[in-house]
Design a protein around this motif. Structure first.
Motif, mmCIF file in Angstrom:
data_model
loop_
_atom_site.group_PDB
_atom_site.id
_atom_site.type_symbol
_atom_site.label_atom_id
_atom_site.label_comp_id
_atom_site.label_asym_id
_atom_site.label_seq_id
_atom_site.Cartn_x
_atom_site.Cartn_y
_atom_site.Cartn_z
ATOM 1 N N THR A 37 0.861 -1.188 0.000
ATOM 2 C CA THR A 37 0.000 0.000 0.000
ATOM 3 C C THR A 37 0.894 1.234 0.000
ATOM 4 O O THR A 37 2.100 1.129 0.254
ATOM 5 C CB THR A 37 -0.865 0.040 1.266
ATOM 6 N N PRO A 38 0.315 2.418 -0.272
ATOM 7 C CA PRO A 38 1.104 3.624 -0.052
ATOM 8 C C PRO A 38 1.546 3.682 1.420
ATOM 9 O O PRO A 38 0.876 3.117 2.292
ATOM 10 C CB PRO A 38 0.114 4.761 -0.354
ATOM 11 N N VAL A 39 2.669 4.331 1.674
ATOM 12 C CA VAL A 39 3.142 4.483 3.050
ATOM 13 C C VAL A 39 2.097 5.261 3.855
ATOM 14 O O VAL A 39 1.618 6.300 3.432
ATOM 15 C CB VAL A 39 4.487 5.239 3.066
ATOM 16 N N TYR A 40 1.719 4.710 5.011
ATOM 17 C CA TYR A 40 0.743 5.386 5.878
ATOM 18 C C TYR A 40 1.481 6.397 6.755
ATOM 19 O O TYR A 40 2.483 6.055 7.391
ATOM 20 C CB TYR A 40 0.041 4.383 6.774
#
Lengths: 376, 336
Positions: free
Chosen positions: A134-137
């Motif tokens: 996923t995109p970096v949170y």
């Protein structure tokens, strides 16, 4: 100057290699190419930090949060994943992405503030990554809940994927952490949550986050099996993660791993850690550097030779430089891209406001529509 | 009654209320698409506190009708993960007033994932929430909280006003690839029915509906307020046009402007507090784009800027046909 009193975390945890790289436990069965890949990934992350720090100092990227000193945690755990699994990183898991072949140029471009659409257009992926990242949170602990959700879908569909998410010690004070682990326990979700306990949440120490003896034990109340490992020992992290991932894949539910490590550097480049913590603490942890430890082990086992070390670093430095060069060639994002990917269809307001921005960029007055029919 | 019902008069229909329309639409969509998954607490054996999911657990099993722990943020956060895997999740938040704990997941992931991933990760989801007041169910169970949602990019906000509208809008929401908040006005769950086609159909998620056409004044409303607008329109000496917005986000600005440019007068009728309620936005849009068509100022007949009161006096808080009528009459009598 007021500083926090130093408290060292207990060393009651699972460890394979001592800080000198000597086995103190059974060494997990890992083939040599995987050992070298893990080592290379950790070094790559360290050098990536060095390079992007230099870029930050020159003003090329606005702010970075280095992983320096914590490489073993996400390297060892991500290495336990398989193709098709899901990984939900927070902002200090560069090694997890590098282990699975993340494009460093895309990472650099993101640090430079480029819009995702621009990155996709100018640095297209060559094939799908084997693990779904996923995109970096950036907001804390919310990734754990999402990861439990993807895991619940695997559970409900009867498929054998595993979802891995990362948080820090501070994040275990967030509601999302507890809500996520509670759901994971109730639904026996194939979710592995790794707490990269680096002892500091910016300036607040781990012992101010909780009165619990360990962070690992927080999972106990949620009925989630947990383990506490030496987070500077990549083999210990790997072995605990492999067991957790295998268990999840067999349909035996979630796990929680507390990996005890140390943030050897500032929180991010806007931080000044000398204000709130003392040098003796930093010196204590310097001797526990995860790369030094693993390197000593690999040398002693003959997996690496002394001559290899500088060669590996030189090769990685060249790769990173090439990635930075590619990232620098990505054009600055078109301001109109801020309007992209909100809803799947256009809206009256989006079209109208985009036209206003266009007018403003042409040096024209954007406030000339008094009928709703468009700029005059 | 909406014009669409007349258009389908030849088809097989069933007389039903709003809550039955919700349930039948969920059932239809779950049969149509195996990826539709319901999530929420009390949605299982009891079928929801309003019985909107009654019988669905027996029909579809506990993997598709998932009774959860009591955690709105956990529901929304896990639903986001499921949606990332291609599930079409339909979480239920038991009351709009219970949504606040889920604000973190709402702001951080639900409305941001599609944008942050550059369009690579979609989060198709329809968050159902029983909405607004009027059934004497106490303060935390009666609020109209649409402003928080409408202010936020990356989601749609839909409010049905009749059983027919409920089926078409809910089916469209579930099939839509954006996060949709589907706010179900509790006051009209039961009480009135209309014929709803057995056939599948969808209604657009960005178009307002003319409930009736008129020449003198426009009343903008949605949900349970529509019937009050109709009663008020019957009781005033003016030719009232009623616009049911249906989709509060994105707003159908074209219809809003088209109507007021014709009538020159406008009232906005909503249950939410007035300050920064949707009436403020509608009034501002008219001011910006239709001021020279106006014959009078715009009035907002709304709830007051207070916390939702105890149920003994909730009728004094809530706008009704009388308040709508006062607003219409005041605007009609005004002269510049």
């Amino acid at each position: 100057m007021a500083q926090w009193t130093e408290r060292r975390p207990s060393e009651e945890f699972y460890r394979v290699l001592d800080p000198d790289g000597k086995p103190v436990n059974d060494v997990p069965d890992v083939d040599e190419s995987t050992l070298r890949r893990m080592y290379r990934t950790m070094v790559e992350s360290r050098l990536f930090d060095e390079k992007t720090l230099a870029m930050q100092r020159r003003g090329e990227v606005s702010i970075i949060a280095r992983t320096t000193g914590e490489e073993a945690v996400s390297c060892g755990s991500a290495a336990a994943l398989e193709a098709g699994d899901w990984c939900f990183p927070s902002y200090r898991q560069t090694p997890a992405a590098l282990y699975w072949g993340a494009d460093k140029a895309r990472a650099v471009a993101a640090l430079m503030g480029t819009e995702p659409e621009t990155i996709d257009e100018h640095l297209p992926l060559e094939g799908e990554p084997e693990v779904n990242f996923t995109p970096v949170y950036v907001p804390l602990a919310v990734n754990v809940t999402n990861a439990v959700g993807t895991a619940m879908t695997d559970r409900f569909r009867g498929t054998d994927g595993v979802s891995l998410s990362y948080i820090g010690d501070g994040s275990t004070s967030q509601g999302d952490f507890h809500e996520a682990l509670n759901f994971a326990g109730v639904f026996e979700a194939p979710a592995v949550t790794v707490c990269q306990n680096n002892q500091w949440a910016i300036s607040v120490p781990s012992h101010r986050q909780t009165a619990a003896e360990t962070i690992a034990q927080k999972a106990e109340a949620h009925g989630v099996p947990h383990e506490r490992v030496d987070g500077n020992d990549v083999l210990a992290v790997y072995e605990a993660s492999r067991e957790a991932v295998d268990r999840a894949r067999r349909g035996e539910g979630p796990s929680f791993i507390e990996a005890v490590t140390y943030r050897m550097v500032e929180h991010n480049t806007a931080d000044e850690e000398s204000v709130y913590r003392n040098e003796t603490e930093e010196e204590y942890w310097e001797d526990k550097d995860p790369i030094d430890r693993f390197e000593a082990y690999l040398l002693s086992e003959g997996v690496l030779a002394v001559d290899d070390l500088e060669e590996i670093r030189e090769e990685i430095r060249e790769e990173i430089q090439e990635a930075v060069d590619r990232a620098r060639e990505v054009p600055v994002s078109d301001p109109e891209e801020m309007f992209e990917h909100h809803l799947h269809e256009s809206t009256w307001k989006r079209d109208h406001q985009r036209a206003e921005l266009q007018a403003e960029r042409r040096g024209e007055n954007p406030f000339t529509d008094f009928t709703g029919e468009g700029l005059q | 009654m909406s014009s669409q019902v007349d258009a389908t008069a030849d088809e097989a229909t069933e007389e039903m209320n709003v809550v039955t329309a919700v349930k039948e639409t969920l059932r239809q969509e779950m049969h149509r698409d195996e990826h539709v998954r319901l999530l929420g607490y009390d949605i299982g054996p009891i079928g929801g506190v309003f019985r909107a999911t009654e019988g669905l657990l027996e029909e579809f099993g506990e993997e598709r009708v998932v009774d959860t722990p009591l955690s709105e943020n956990g529901i929304l956060g896990t639903a986001v993960g499921m949606a990332m895997r291609g599930d079409r999740v339909v979480p239920e938040i038991q009351f709009t007033g219970f949504f606040y704990p889920a604000f973190g997941q709402f702001m951080y992931t639900l409305v941001k994932m599609y944008e942050r991933s550059g369009g690579n990760l979609e989060v198709p989801m329809t968050v159902r929430m029983p909405y607004s007041g009027g059934i004497k169910s106490s303060e935390y169970h009666s609020e109209s909280t649409e402003t928080y949602l409408v202010h936020t990019p990356g989601c749609r906000v839909v409010v049905p006003s009749t059983p027919y509208e409920t089926k078409g809008l809910l089916a469209a929401s579930i099939r839509n690839d954006d996060p949709v908040f589907f706010l179900e006005p509790k006051k009209i769950y039961r009480g009135s029915t209309e014929p709803v086609p057995d056939e599948e159909y969808t209604l657009p998620l960005d178009e307002a509906r003319y409930v009736r056409r008129g020449e003198d004044i426009t009343v903008y409303c949605w949900g349970a307020m529509v019937r009050h607008a109709e009663t008020a329109a019957d009781n005033v000496d003016a030719d009232v046009e009623i616009v049911d917005l249906r989709t509060l986000s994105p707003l159908d600005v074209e219809t809003i402007l088209e109507s007021v440019k014709k009538t020159g007068r406008a009232v906005v009728l909503h249950e939410a507090r007035r300050t920064l309620g949707l009436g403020a936005e509608i009034s501002a849009l008219i001011n910006e784009y239709a001021l020279d068509h106006l014959h009078a100022p715009i009035k907002r007949a709304t709830g007051y800027d207070v916390h939702f009161p105890g149920h003994q006096i909730e009728d004094d808080y809530l706008p009704d046909a009388q308040r709508a009528q006062y607003a219409i009459e005041a605007v009609m009598e005004y002269e510049f």
